[in-house]
Design a protein around this motif. Structure first.
Motif, PDB file in Angstrom:
ATOM      1  N   UNK A 398       0.748  -1.276   0.130  1.00  0.00           N
ATOM      2  CA  UNK A 398      -0.091   0.088  -0.029  1.00  0.00           C
ATOM      3  C   UNK A 398       0.747   1.230  -0.138  1.00  0.00           C
ATOM      4  N   UNK A 399       1.985   1.300   0.976  1.00  0.00           N
ATOM      5  CA  UNK A 399       2.900   2.536   0.785  1.00  0.00           C
ATOM      6  C   UNK A 399       3.421   2.729  -0.462  1.00  0.00           C
ATOM      7  N   UNK A 400       3.925   1.690  -1.110  1.00  0.00           N
ATOM      8  CA  UNK A 400       4.383   1.832  -2.489  1.00  0.00           C
ATOM      9  C   UNK A 400       3.438   2.147  -3.484  1.00  0.00           C
ATOM     10  N   UNK A 401       2.111   1.636  -3.341  1.00  0.00           N
ATOM     11  CA  UNK A 401       1.053   2.366  -4.179  1.00  0.00           C
ATOM     12  C   UNK A 401       0.776   3.663  -4.010  1.00  0.00           C
ATOM     13  N   UNK A 402       0.848   4.277  -2.932  1.00  0.00           N
ATOM     14  CA  UNK A 402       0.752   5.883  -2.498  1.00  0.00           C
ATOM     15  C   UNK A 402       1.749   6.431  -2.736  1.00  0.00           C
ATOM     16  N   UNK A 403       3.022   5.955  -2.849  1.00  0.00           N
ATOM     17  CA  UNK A 403       4.243   6.728  -3.105  1.00  0.00           C
ATOM     18  C   UNK A 403       4.996   5.895  -4.109  1.00  0.00           C
ATOM     19  N   UNK A 404       4.659   5.860  -5.338  1.00  0.00           N
ATOM     20  CA  UNK A 404       5.579   5.171  -6.123  1.00  0.00           C
ATOM     21  C   UNK A 404       6.918   5.607  -6.448  1.00  0.00           C
ATOM     22  N   UNK A 405       7.301   6.974  -6.354  1.00  0.00           N
ATOM     23  CA  UNK A 405       8.463   7.501  -6.559  1.00  0.00           C
ATOM     24  C   UNK A 405       9.498   7.148  -5.195  1.00  0.00           C
ATOM     25  N   UNK A 406       9.128   6.742  -4.238  1.00  0.00           N
ATOM     26  CA  UNK A 406       9.738   6.374  -2.918  1.00  0.00           C
ATOM     27  C   UNK A 406      10.273   4.918  -2.672  1.00  0.00           C
ATOM     28  N   UNK A 407      11.460   4.668  -2.248  1.00  0.00           N
ATOM     29  CA  UNK A 407      11.795   3.415  -1.779  1.00  0.00           C
ATOM     30  C   UNK A 407      11.329   3.062  -0.618  1.00  0.00           C
ATOM     31  N   UNK A 408      10.564   1.816  -0.630  1.00  0.00           N
ATOM     32  CA  UNK A 408       9.817   1.094   0.535  1.00  0.00           C
ATOM     33  C   UNK A 408      10.600  -0.090   1.092  1.00  0.00           C
ATOM     34  N   UNK A 409      10.713  -0.387   2.479  1.00  0.00           N
ATOM     35  CA  UNK A 409      11.194  -1.284   3.028  1.00  0.00           C
ATOM     36  C   UNK A 409      10.249  -1.982   3.904  1.00  0.00           C
ATOM     37  N   UNK A 410      10.163  -3.158   3.797  1.00  0.00           N
ATOM     38  CA  UNK A 410       9.327  -4.005   4.910  1.00  0.00           C
ATOM     39  C   UNK A 410      10.413  -4.693   5.726  1.00  0.00           C
ATOM     40  N   UNK A 411      10.506  -4.588   7.092  1.00  0.00           N
ATOM     41  CA  UNK A 411      11.140  -5.234   7.920  1.00  0.00           C
ATOM     42  C   UNK A 411      10.302  -6.206   8.790  1.00  0.00           C
ATOM     43  N   UNK A 412      10.440  -7.425   8.448  1.00  0.00           N
ATOM     44  CA  UNK A 412       9.767  -8.493   9.184  1.00  0.00           C
ATOM     45  C   UNK A 412      10.324  -9.477   9.897  1.00  0.00           C
TER      46      UNK A 412
END
Length: 516
Positions: A398-412
């Motif tokens: 969802x974060x990547x869909x909202x902010x497609x120009x930003x790098x997203x990380x998922x820490x799991x």
């Protein structure tokens, strides 16, 4: 044209642009409407918990709702855990759930259930379309309810025959969503007086108070009054990194939080509520306001807390500018050292792009990463607000869909990632720039800690088996590759640093197994 098309057009008019979906037979006319009408992007998720987690992440970063499209009571039941996280994080979500046609309900078919009853515990509002003519008005009401003013999950139940009806309800225009509630000037003035009189005040920030405007104002207040700045342990979205005010994160364990707050005589709550322990423990207090401290509330999650903090800061016109974080220099990396969460944090400090987004579902390991990038590149950190693990990978979608120009990380954590690893497939299908870091300690580590804390004694063989994930160990490289996501494994600080650089250089969805 059928009524579902009016619903979709009305949602688009309200600014709802994305639908995260796992539909079934009852939702086929909504599927057809999404196919025919331009303006709303539909994103398929292989599990409803991915759809609801993605809607949560989108809402936190976009500041407005996406919608879900789920199948009957069992479908929304599969998505409840991440709806819980969204509700606790005050994320606006329009949760659309299909139901049987009204005349079919009396037949008690196998998928018949109390859909309203399933939705209600994780929703701030539940509404059911009773007639096709209500489709558009109910869609508008769902969006309005999602905005609050205490934002949250609005669940709209759509019977199949209301969706397929050839009635053509009016497509309703955009409404002005309800705004957050202004904090009265008298309240601001009273708290300013209390801060001036206090000897050891603390300001506890939560929700929107942890965004840029609120942080800057809180920093000014702290400079003027000597107040210590804390934030809730789990905040929906924290603006962090160099050039920003950096409050201290309240400790997770209650006794540590009480120690941090000890000695304060005034606790100002800004955007939250008085702190409480995450769980009850034998002979430990649940309320974390220190004994003898006065707690006052500037505003809660329904308040325009950023503006309230700006107004409170204006009560101290001579206050110096707040102290802002300076960009940290990464310490020396010892490449042959065994990997731990701290080294992951150092690598992020070294290589994370400015304005990244981090979705934290790593519990113990996330706590180890968090301090290393406090003064690093600017980023937004999204916390596990409701404590229901399995949020990280979906939230990143969802974060990547909202902010497609930003790098997203998922820490799991590896246990948390196993709840919703189907999100990897959606990341691959949508070609999203997400780096998933799976901390593989092959156990529910936090539960090993909690077993000791609750006084349940030393774990025997049966208890150990319930908390261990090493028999067999999950192969996250193969799991990721099976969903179409390239993956690497790292067991040392140097291997992780190289893997992170390679993942960022390649782009698209990536997964790194951090063996710790």
């Amino acid at each position: 044209m059928f009524a579902a098309e009016s619903l979709v057009r009305t949602l688009i008019n309200q600014g709802v642009e994305v639908c995260f979906t796992n539909p079934g037979t009852s939702e086929m006319h909504m599927v057809a409407a999404l196919d025919r009408i331009e303006g709303m992007r539909s994103v398929l998720c292989l599990f409803e918990g991915v759809a609801t987690g993605a809607a949560d992440g989108y809402a936190r970063m976009a500041g407005k709702p996406a919608c879900t499209l789920l199948h009957l009571g069992p479908g929304v039941g599969n998505g409840l855990a991440n709806l819980h996280n969204a509700q606790r994080g005050h994320a606006p979500v329009v949760n659309i759930v299909g139901d049987h046609a009204r005349h079919h309900l009396k037949l008690d078919a196998p998928l018949t259930s109390d859909v309203e009853g399933v939705c209600r515990p994780m929703s701030r509002w539940v509404g059911t379309v009773r007639e096709p003519s209500e489709v558009s008005t109910m869609a508008v009401e769902a969006v309005r309810q999602a905005y609050g003013p205490a934002r949250g999950v609005a669940s709209l139940i759509l019977p199949a025959d209301c969706a397929w009806s050839d009635a053509e309800p009016d497509v309703l225009p955009a409404i002005e969503p309800p705004a957050a509630i202004p904090v009265p000037a008298d309240t601001v003035a009273e708290i300013a007086d209390a801060l001036k009189a206090a000897k050891a005040p603390v300001i506890l920030l939560g929700n929107d108070a942890c965004l840029d405007t609120g942080l800057e104002a809180a920093g000014r207040i702290a400079e003027a009054t000597g107040a210590k700045l804390f934030m809730d342990t789990f905040v929906p979205r924290i603006a962090r990194g160099h050039g920003r005010v950096s409050p201290k994160r309240l400790a997770y364990f209650g006794e540590q939080a009480l120690e941090e707050l000890a000695g304060t005589d005034l606790l100002v709550i800004a955007g939250s509520k008085p702190p409480v322990a995450f769980f009850a423990y034998p002979d430990q207090p649940g309320e974390l306001t220190p004994p003898g401290a006065r707690a006052v509330t500037l505003g809660d999650a329904s308040s325009d807390i950023q503006e309230a903090l700006v107004s409170l800061a204006a009560q101290f016109p001579d206050a110096p500018a707040p102290k802002l974080s300076k960009l940290s220099q990464a310490p020396k990396l010892f490449p042959d050292e065994l990997l731990n969460p701290g080294y992951v944090g150092i690598s992020l400090l070294r290589h994370m792009p400015e304005d990244s987004v981090i979705c934290d579902d790593a519990t113990t390991s996330g706590m180890g990463v968090f301090p290393w990038i406090e003064h690093g590149p600017r980023h937004d950190w999204l916390c596990l607000t409701g404590g229901a693990i399995g949020s990280g990978m979906p939230q990143a979608v969802g974060a990547a869909m909202a902010c497609p120009d930003r790098q997203v990380f998922a820490l799991c954590g590896d246990g948390a990632a196993a709840y919703t690893l189907q999100a990897l497939w959606t990341q691959a299908r949508e070609k999203q720039n997400i780096v998933n870091v799976v901390f593989a300690n092959h156990s529910y580590l936090v539960l090993n800690v909690e077993l000791a804390r609750v006084g349940a004694g030393e774990p025997g063989p049966a208890a150990q088996q319930m908390l261990s994930l090493d028999n067999p160990k999950m192969d996250w490289v193969k799991l990721a590759e099976g969903f179409g996501v390239p993956a690497r494994r790292a067991a040392t600080a140097g291997e992780f640093d190289e893997a992170l650089q390679a993942a960022l250089a390649e782009g698209g969805p990536q997964l790194i197994v951090a063996e710790i």
